[in-house]
Design a protein around this motif. Structure first.
Motif, PDB file in Angstrom:
ATOM      1  N   LYS A   2     -49.704 -41.801  42.013  1.00 50.97           N
ATOM      2  CA  LYS A   2     -48.429 -42.293  41.778  1.00 50.97           C
ATOM      3  C   LYS A   2     -47.419 -41.784  43.026  1.00 50.97           C
ATOM      4  O   LYS A   2     -47.995 -40.788  43.505  1.00 50.97           O
ATOM      5  CB  LYS A   2     -47.987 -41.697  40.556  1.00 50.97           C
ATOM      6  CG  LYS A   2     -48.545 -42.349  39.301  1.00 50.97           C
ATOM      7  CD  LYS A   2     -47.745 -41.549  37.948  1.00 50.97           C
ATOM      8  CE  LYS A   2     -49.059 -41.032  37.246  1.00 50.97           C
ATOM      9  NZ  LYS A   2     -48.819 -40.426  36.078  1.00 50.97           N
ATOM     10  N   PHE A   3     -46.428 -42.607  43.096  1.00 51.01           N
ATOM     11  CA  PHE A   3     -45.715 -42.212  44.007  1.00 51.01           C
ATOM     12  C   PHE A   3     -44.199 -41.914  43.424  1.00 51.01           C
ATOM     13  O   PHE A   3     -43.611 -42.615  42.645  1.00 51.01           O
ATOM     14  CB  PHE A   3     -44.997 -43.398  45.300  1.00 51.01           C
ATOM     15  CG  PHE A   3     -46.208 -43.496  46.323  1.00 51.01           C
ATOM     16  CD1 PHE A   3     -46.902 -42.536  46.800  1.00 51.01           C
ATOM     17  CD2 PHE A   3     -46.576 -44.923  46.551  1.00 51.01           C
ATOM     18  CE1 PHE A   3     -47.898 -42.759  47.870  1.00 51.01           C
ATOM     19  CE2 PHE A   3     -47.484 -45.103  47.470  1.00 51.01           C
ATOM     20  CZ  PHE A   3     -48.149 -44.116  48.188  1.00 51.01           C
ATOM     21  N   PHE A   4     -43.767 -40.624  43.915  1.00 56.24           N
ATOM     22  CA  PHE A   4     -42.456 -40.184  43.463  1.00 56.24           C
ATOM     23  C   PHE A   4     -41.476 -39.989  44.558  1.00 56.24           C
ATOM     24  O   PHE A   4     -42.320 -39.921  45.838  1.00 56.24           O
ATOM     25  CB  PHE A   4     -42.411 -38.731  42.654  1.00 56.24           C
ATOM     26  CG  PHE A   4     -43.032 -38.707  41.119  1.00 56.24           C
ATOM     27  CD1 PHE A   4     -43.601 -39.867  40.612  1.00 56.24           C
ATOM     28  CD2 PHE A   4     -42.897 -37.681  40.451  1.00 56.24           C
ATOM     29  CE1 PHE A   4     -44.010 -39.865  39.394  1.00 56.24           C
ATOM     30  CE2 PHE A   4     -43.444 -37.500  39.337  1.00 56.24           C
ATOM     31  CZ  PHE A   4     -43.965 -38.684  38.730  1.00 56.24           C
ATOM     32  N   VAL A   5     -40.480 -40.359  44.594  1.00 53.33           N
ATOM     33  CA  VAL A   5     -39.642 -39.956  45.899  1.00 53.33           C
ATOM     34  C   VAL A   5     -38.834 -38.761  45.937  1.00 53.33           C
ATOM     35  O   VAL A   5     -38.270 -38.289  44.721  1.00 53.33           O
ATOM     36  CB  VAL A   5     -38.673 -41.376  46.102  1.00 53.33           C
ATOM     37  CG1 VAL A   5     -37.581 -41.339  45.248  1.00 53.33           C
ATOM     38  CG2 VAL A   5     -37.925 -40.881  47.555  1.00 53.33           C
ATOM     39  N   ASP A   6     -38.673 -37.997  46.749  1.00 56.06           N
ATOM     40  CA  ASP A   6     -38.126 -36.566  46.892  1.00 56.06           C
ATOM     41  C   ASP A   6     -37.018 -36.712  47.433  1.00 56.06           C
ATOM     42  O   ASP A   6     -36.552 -36.396  48.484  1.00 56.06           O
ATOM     43  CB  ASP A   6     -39.095 -35.633  47.431  1.00 56.06           C
ATOM     44  CG  ASP A   6     -38.896 -34.154  47.501  1.00 56.06           C
ATOM     45  OD1 ASP A   6     -38.524 -33.688  46.073  1.00 56.06           O
ATOM     46  OD2 ASP A   6     -39.311 -33.250  48.191  1.00 56.06           O
ATOM     47  N   THR A   7     -35.860 -37.168  46.443  1.00 53.21           N
ATOM     48  CA  THR A   7     -34.488 -37.069  47.159  1.00 53.21           C
ATOM     49  C   THR A   7     -33.458 -37.261  45.797  1.00 53.21           C
ATOM     50  O   THR A   7     -33.961 -37.695  44.785  1.00 53.21           O
ATOM     51  CB  THR A   7     -34.214 -38.267  47.839  1.00 53.21           C
ATOM     52  OG1 THR A   7     -33.235 -38.405  48.552  1.00 53.21           O
ATOM     53  CG2 THR A   7     -34.417 -39.660  47.102  1.00 53.21           C
ATOM     54  N   ALA A   8     -32.241 -37.028  46.151  1.00 53.89           N
ATOM     55  CA  ALA A   8     -31.191 -37.427  45.238  1.00 53.89           C
ATOM     56  C   ALA A   8     -30.339 -38.174  45.687  1.00 53.89           C
ATOM     57  O   ALA A   8     -29.087 -38.458  45.238  1.00 53.89           O
ATOM     58  CB  ALA A   8     -30.574 -35.954  44.779  1.00 53.89           C
ATOM     59  N   ASP A   9     -30.538 -38.965  46.848  1.00 56.69           N
ATOM     60  CA  ASP A   9     -29.800 -40.195  47.418  1.00 56.69           C
ATOM     61  C   ASP A   9     -29.961 -41.354  46.669  1.00 56.69           C
ATOM     62  O   ASP A   9     -30.882 -41.959  46.797  1.00 56.69           O
ATOM     63  CB  ASP A   9     -30.256 -40.158  48.751  1.00 56.69           C
ATOM     64  CG  ASP A   9     -29.446 -41.266  49.736  1.00 56.69           C
ATOM     65  OD1 ASP A   9     -29.277 -42.425  49.129  1.00 56.69           O
ATOM     66  OD2 ASP A   9     -29.172 -40.764  50.875  1.00 56.69           O
ATOM     67  N   ILE A  10     -28.967 -41.683  45.914  1.00 54.13           N
ATOM     68  CA  ILE A  10     -28.798 -42.843  45.132  1.00 54.13           C
ATOM     69  C   ILE A  10     -29.310 -44.137  45.696  1.00 54.13           C
ATOM     70  O   ILE A  10     -30.252 -45.040  45.232  1.00 54.13           O
ATOM     71  CB  ILE A  10     -27.780 -43.113  44.289  1.00 54.13           C
ATOM     72  CG1 ILE A  10     -27.263 -41.819  43.355  1.00 54.13           C
ATOM     73  CG2 ILE A  10     -27.527 -44.353  43.478  1.00 54.13           C
ATOM     74  CD1 ILE A  10     -28.002 -41.585  42.388  1.00 54.13           C
ATOM     75  N   LYS A  11     -28.741 -44.366  46.928  1.00 56.36           N
ATOM     76  CA  LYS A  11     -28.847 -45.604  47.901  1.00 56.36           C
ATOM     77  C   LYS A  11     -30.527 -45.778  47.952  1.00 56.36           C
ATOM     78  O   LYS A  11     -30.888 -46.959  48.016  1.00 56.36           O
ATOM     79  CB  LYS A  11     -28.295 -45.648  49.259  1.00 56.36           C
ATOM     80  CG  LYS A  11     -27.720 -46.696  49.696  1.00 56.36           C
ATOM     81  CD  LYS A  11     -26.856 -46.986  50.880  1.00 56.36           C
ATOM     82  CE  LYS A  11     -27.360 -47.728  52.017  1.00 56.36           C
ATOM     83  NZ  LYS A  11     -28.100 -47.130  52.839  1.00 56.36           N
ATOM     84  N   GLU A  12     -31.073 -44.785  48.473  1.00 55.27           N
ATOM     85  CA  GLU A  12     -32.551 -44.576  48.967  1.00 55.27           C
ATOM     86  C   GLU A  12     -33.235 -44.888  47.682  1.00 55.27           C
ATOM     87  O   GLU A  12     -34.370 -45.677  47.841  1.00 55.27           O
ATOM     88  CB  GLU A  12     -32.655 -43.268  49.431  1.00 55.27           C
ATOM     89  CG  GLU A  12     -32.334 -42.846  50.604  1.00 55.27           C
ATOM     90  CD  GLU A  12     -33.186 -43.504  52.057  1.00 55.27           C
ATOM     91  OE1 GLU A  12     -33.608 -44.441  51.773  1.00 55.27           O
ATOM     92  OE2 GLU A  12     -32.843 -42.706  53.042  1.00 55.27           O
ATOM     93  N   ILE A  13     -32.932 -44.382  46.500  1.00 56.76           N
ATOM     94  CA  ILE A  13     -33.828 -44.586  45.329  1.00 56.76           C
ATOM     95  C   ILE A  13     -33.666 -46.161  44.817  1.00 56.76           C
ATOM     96  O   ILE A  13     -34.719 -46.671  44.525  1.00 56.76           O
ATOM     97  CB  ILE A  13     -33.259 -43.694  44.183  1.00 56.76           C
ATOM     98  CG1 ILE A  13     -33.595 -42.037  44.539  1.00 56.76           C
ATOM     99  CG2 ILE A  13     -33.748 -43.912  42.932  1.00 56.76           C
ATOM    100  CD1 ILE A  13     -32.879 -41.021  43.850  1.00 56.76           C
TER     101      ILE A  13
END
Ligand code: G3P
Length: 217
Positions: A2-13
């Motif tokens: 699985k891929f999780f993204v490590d960020t709290a940047d809403i635009k990137e998410i």
């Protein structure tokens, strides 16, 4: 894997979620700081975008404080995974939160023995920080192999979530070992698709296609 993204940047998410590649999100206090937003608002917005587990980290260091904060974070959405540090208080909170039916991500793992403790505490995810181990001149990926072997020996259900992933090579290496999840910064996740021969090949195909004068449809 699985891929999780490590960020709290809403635009990137949003962008990565639209690509259909996102299985979850991990945040931590440093990423919340970087986002410039309030932890509850930012986490709520992430949970509105992503269906999979969204890790939100407690900042208390004692058991009672962690349990208090976990309650507030868990109230944000059903897909919150409470992130606790790999300390005795964190492990105790992990066991208690799992008994309440919450997902728990035990973070700041730097050794196989720490990962063994997290599995025994019933963690949903263990987060070994491979990039930070590399920074010390030790092979961080090797830690993922050790944890995989231990978890497989005893059939622990805790998922290995490779964290502090810095490069596309890290992603390949942890996938080969059998990490269950990799949490990857947005730029590294986007870079996985890139290969110069793909670009070059596509360019050549398009040039030849233009010469045929044809159109599909
Ligand atoms: O997944 C944990 C991550 O946010 C830490 O990454 O690059 O600061 O070691 P890094």
């Amino acid at each position: 894997m699985k891929f999780f993204v490590d960020t709290a940047d809403i635009k990137e998410i949003k962008e990565l979620n639209d690509l259909g590649m996102l299985d979850g999100v991990t945040t931590n206090p440093s990423l919340i700081l970087k986002s410039g937003g309030n932890i509850l608002d930012v986490t709520r917005q992430i949970c509105e975008i992503v269906q999979g587990p969204v890790s939100a980290e407690v900042t208390a260091t004692d058991y009672d404080g962690m349990m208090r904060e976990a309650k507030v974070l868990a109230a944000i959405a059903d897909n919150i995974a409470i992130k606790v540090p790999l300390t005795w208080d964190g492990l105790r909170a992990c066991r208690a939160l799992r008994a309440e039916g919450r997902m728990v991500n035990v973070t700041l793992c730097f050794s196989a023995n720490q990962a063994l403790l997290a599995a025994k505490a019933g963690a949903t995810f263990i987060s070994p920080f491979i990039g930070r181990i590399d920074d010390m001149g030790i092979d961080g990926v090797e830690l993922i192999s050790e944890i995989r072997a231990i978890y497989d020996n005893y059939d622990f259900k805790t998922e290995i979530l490779a964290a502090s992933v810095r490069t596309v090579n890290h992603v390949k290496q942890v996938a080969m070992i059998g990490a269950d999840v990799a949490t990857v910064p947005p730029a590294t996740l986007k870079a996985l698709v890139k290969h110069p021969l793909t670009d070059k090949g596509l360019e050549a195909f398009l040039a030849d296609w233009a010469k045929t004068g044809q159109k599909i449809g």
